[in-house]
Write a protein that holds these residues in place. Sequence first.
Motif, mmCIF file in Angstrom:
data_model
loop_
_atom_site.group_PDB
_atom_site.id
_atom_site.type_symbol
_atom_site.label_atom_id
_atom_site.label_comp_id
_atom_site.label_asym_id
_atom_site.label_seq_id
_atom_site.Cartn_x
_atom_site.Cartn_y
_atom_site.Cartn_z
ATOM 1 N N GLY A 1 16.896 8.391 -8.522
ATOM 2 C CA GLY A 1 15.698 8.001 -7.430
ATOM 3 C C GLY A 1 14.311 8.841 -7.917
ATOM 4 O O GLY A 1 13.059 8.597 -7.955
ATOM 5 N N LYS A 2 14.774 9.987 -8.199
ATOM 6 C CA LYS A 2 13.519 10.888 -8.525
ATOM 7 C C LYS A 2 12.996 10.593 -9.680
ATOM 8 O O LYS A 2 11.763 10.673 -10.275
ATOM 9 N N ALA A 3 13.672 10.216 -10.860
ATOM 10 C CA ALA A 3 13.246 9.636 -12.045
ATOM 11 C C ALA A 3 12.205 8.566 -11.599
ATOM 12 O O ALA A 3 11.082 8.403 -12.375
ATOM 13 N N VAL A 4 12.572 7.524 -10.842
ATOM 14 C CA VAL A 4 11.979 6.460 -10.368
ATOM 15 C C VAL A 4 10.579 6.816 -9.910
ATOM 16 O O VAL A 4 9.615 6.301 -10.167
ATOM 17 N N SER B 1 4.756 7.548 -10.132
ATOM 18 C CA SER B 1 3.602 8.379 -10.089
ATOM 19 C C SER B 1 2.637 8.054 -11.327
ATOM 20 O O SER B 1 1.573 8.368 -11.545
ATOM 21 N N ASN B 2 3.511 7.997 -12.742
ATOM 22 C CA ASN B 2 2.940 7.593 -13.727
ATOM 23 C C ASN B 2 2.190 6.367 -13.773
ATOM 24 O O ASN B 2 1.102 6.359 -14.718
ATOM 25 N N LEU B 3 2.563 5.434 -12.942
ATOM 26 C CA LEU B 3 1.498 4.188 -12.812
ATOM 27 C C LEU B 3 0.637 4.427 -11.892
ATOM 28 O O LEU B 3 0.258 3.109 -11.411
ATOM 29 N N ASN B 4 0.442 5.555 -11.293
ATOM 30 C CA ASN B 4 -0.529 5.678 -10.154
ATOM 31 C C ASN B 4 -0.222 5.120 -8.940
ATOM 32 O O ASN B 4 -1.034 4.733 -8.311
ATOM 33 N N ALA C 1 5.810 -2.232 -7.550
ATOM 34 C CA ALA C 1 6.852 -1.314 -7.874
ATOM 35 C C ALA C 1 7.886 -2.063 -8.756
ATOM 36 O O ALA C 1 8.312 -1.749 -9.893
ATOM 37 N N CYS C 2 8.368 -3.224 -8.139
ATOM 38 C CA CYS C 2 9.520 -4.097 -8.448
ATOM 39 C C CYS C 2 8.868 -4.715 -10.065
ATOM 40 O O CYS C 2 9.564 -4.622 -11.137
#
Lengths: 83, 83
Positions: free
Chosen positions: A20-23, A28-31, B63-64
């Motif tokens: 979940g933290k990785a997602v 966050s990298n996708l803003n 997100a999906c």
Amino acid sequence: MIFTAHVEILPHPDLLDPQGKAVLLGLSNLNITAIEDVRVGKHIVLNIEADSMQVADDLAKEACEKLLVNPIMERYSYEVTED
Amino acid sequence: MIFTAHVEILPHPDLLDPQGKAVLLGLSNLNITAIEDVRVGKHIVLNIEADSMQVADDLAKEACEKLLVNPIMERYSYEVTED
């Protein structure tokens, strides 16, 4: 009769969920910062041949407890429907 | 406001699901033969801070489509609820 069981398995709320933290980092990298927490679990669909809803329900529970779920790290819920 | 999105991701019905087949074999080793098919997917829970249900819904969809789902191999559905 054919029944379908939808099983949802999620990491215990108290435990860290590295996936979940990785997602969350990916979001966050996708803003996409409005998503504040993510937990990743499993969704398992079982097709069950059984004489009654009760038998199908018992089989789904047995499958969860004997194979699908690690009760130390995960919690689960399921729902059985008749096709 | 805080919203929760529950996302279900499953392999496309037309595709082979090796993880599901492995679970099916495990169930048969436990003598649970009434379960005839298994498909294994992901269940992802997103906590979303948003001003309205519509904004939260759009964020979950984004997100999906941008991160969580591989549309070639998977299909998804989600449901957003207000906490």
